[in-house]
Design a protein around this motif. Structure first.
Motif, PDB file in Angstrom:
ATOM      1  N   THR A 199       0.639  -1.307   0.070  1.00  0.00           N
ATOM      2  CA  THR A 199       0.178  -0.046   0.431  1.00  0.00           C
ATOM      3  C   THR A 199       1.332   0.902  -0.089  1.00  0.00           C
ATOM      4  OG1 THR A 199      -0.250   0.344   2.019  1.00  0.00           O
ATOM      5  CG2 THR A 199      -2.086  -1.221   0.977  1.00  0.00           C
ATOM      6  N   GLY A 200       1.916   1.292   0.419  1.00  0.00           N
ATOM      7  CA  GLY A 200       2.631   2.133   0.594  1.00  0.00           C
ATOM      8  C   GLY A 200       2.611   3.428   2.037  1.00  0.00           C
ATOM      9  N   ILE A 201       1.632   2.825   2.487  1.00  0.00           N
ATOM     10  CA  ILE A 201       1.270   3.758   3.719  1.00  0.00           C
ATOM     11  C   ILE A 201       2.559   3.532   4.639  1.00  0.00           C
ATOM     12  CG2 ILE A 201      -0.225   4.337   5.811  1.00  0.00           C
ATOM     13  CD1 ILE A 201      -2.508   2.088   4.460  1.00  0.00           C
ATOM     14  N   GLU A 202       2.214   5.183   4.525  1.00  0.00           N
ATOM     15  CA  GLU A 202       3.351   5.889   5.502  1.00  0.00           C
ATOM     16  C   GLU A 202       3.046   6.806   6.878  1.00  0.00           C
ATOM     17  OE1 GLU A 202       6.329   7.876   3.556  1.00  0.00           O
ATOM     18  OE2 GLU A 202       7.514   6.864   1.678  1.00  0.00           O
ATOM     19  N   GLY A 203       3.936   6.494   8.150  1.00  0.00           N
ATOM     20  CA  GLY A 203       3.669   7.283   9.096  1.00  0.00           C
ATOM     21  C   GLY A 203       3.016   7.005   9.908  1.00  0.00           C
ATOM     22  N   VAL A 204       2.995   5.331  10.449  1.00  0.00           N
ATOM     23  CA  VAL A 204       1.565   4.878  10.563  1.00  0.00           C
ATOM     24  C   VAL A 204       2.668   3.734  11.202  1.00  0.00           C
ATOM     25  CG1 VAL A 204      -0.267   3.163  10.504  1.00  0.00           C
ATOM     26  CG2 VAL A 204       0.474   4.354   9.180  1.00  0.00           C
ATOM     27  N   GLU A 205       2.208   3.798  12.826  1.00  0.00           N
ATOM     28  CA  GLU A 205       3.083   2.286  13.432  1.00  0.00           C
ATOM     29  C   GLU A 205       2.431   1.425  13.473  1.00  0.00           C
ATOM     30  OE1 GLU A 205       4.567   3.697  17.513  1.00  0.00           O
ATOM     31  OE2 GLU A 205       5.349   5.947  16.492  1.00  0.00           O
TER      32      GLU A 205
END
Length: 311
Positions: A124-130
């Motif tokens: 998905t390329g989702i960034e900034g999520v832990e």
């Protein structure tokens, strides 16, 4: 010289007056009340209502934003910082709720679920999520995600998913909720409707506040939840395809889920779309998902094609 008694006159003016009428030869009396007119008949009420209405409309329009990929317009007035605070609290409460039933790290089932989740999240390329993925020992056929990327998968759903592709369909759906900030959308809707019913209870009838809470849940929160669920189905299908999982497995997953369902509530009272409708929409989206998989995983598609001739 006649001098009127002004004190007696004043006393008479403060009392309700009566008027005599003749009915069948006998006098009857009609009493006139001195009650004030309703508040909505005053100019001040309409000035205030108009100002509040115009301000609310401007505020609402200023907080409309498109959902990612689908472009659906939705109202969000929750900042990422507010969402993070809510997420931290919800996460700790959920961990306490399932304390003692969370599968330990390093166990085969935990490794299995986390491996599939990592592959879908990376695609998905989702960034900034832990991200955190937990497996809960429970017969419940369920999985959910909390704001902030905290995913919980119940072991009861694994016999329904059967394969990694089926599990990817479930995880893609949950990851899509985080991607589209559906939790922030639902909190914003609740805030907006609470404000509307507070105004209505203040200007019209205090009892509308309690009535409004029930009507909000029935008429607005549930349908909007179904809209989010449908959007998560669509995004999740694309995510699993981009992660090189077979999107056709999503149809099989929901067919098995439909067979396993017993005593489900009517669609109108369910936050999720009816399973039959869900299967129909996913089937409609399959060509697009397969194109996504072909573009993202050409080698995987070739392996799948030649594998048909080896059986």
């Amino acid at each position: 010289m006649f001098r009127p008694n002004i004190y007696a006159t004043a006393r008479r003016l403060t009392r309700p007056t009566t008027r005599a009428f003749q009915t069948h030869g006998r006098p009857t009396y009609q009493r006139f009340s001195s009650n004030k007119p309703p508040i909505w008949q005053s100019r001040t009420f309409w000035y205030v209502t108009g100002s509040v209405g115009a301000g609310s409309f401007i505020y609402y329009q200023a907080h409309l934003e498109p959902a990612p990929v689908t472009g659906r317009k939705r109202f969000i007035n929750v900042t990422p910082e507010q969402e993070a605070r809510f997420a931290a609290q919800a996460y700790q409460e959920t961990l306490m709720e399932y304390q003692g039933r969370i599968v330990p790290r390093g166990s085969p089932v935990d490794d299995y679920v986390r491996r599939v989740a990592k592959r879908v999240i990376t695609a998905t390329g989702i960034e900034g999520v832990e991200w955190e993925v937990h497996v809960v020992m429970s017969e419940e056929r369920n999985a959910f995600v909390l704001p902030g990327g905290k995913v919980f998968v119940f072991t009861g759903i694994l016999p329904i998913t059967k394969t990694e592709d089926g599990l990817a369909a479930v995880l893609g759906h949950e990851i899509a909720h985080q991607y589209a900030r559906h939790a922030a959308e639902k909190i914003s809707q609740s805030n907006l409707l609470s404000f509307v019913y507070i105004l209505a209870s203040f200007f019209v009838d205090p009892s509308l506040l309690q009535l409004g809470r029930g009507m909000t849940h029935l008429l607005t929160v549930l349908p909007n939840s179904r809209a989010c669920e449908r959007e998560a189905d669509y995004l999740g299908l694309l995510f699993m395809a981009q992660a090189c999982y077979d999107p056709r497995a999503a149809v099989g997953l929901w067919q098995r889920m439909q067979m396993a369902e017993q005593g489900s509530p009517p669609q109108f009272l369910n936050t999720h779309p009816a399973t039959g409708d869900r299967i129909e929409k996913i089937t409609e989206w399959l060509p697009q998902a397969e194109l996504k998989r072909e573009a993202s995983c050409p080698a995987d598609m070739a392996s799948s094609f030649f594998g048909q001739f080896r059986h």
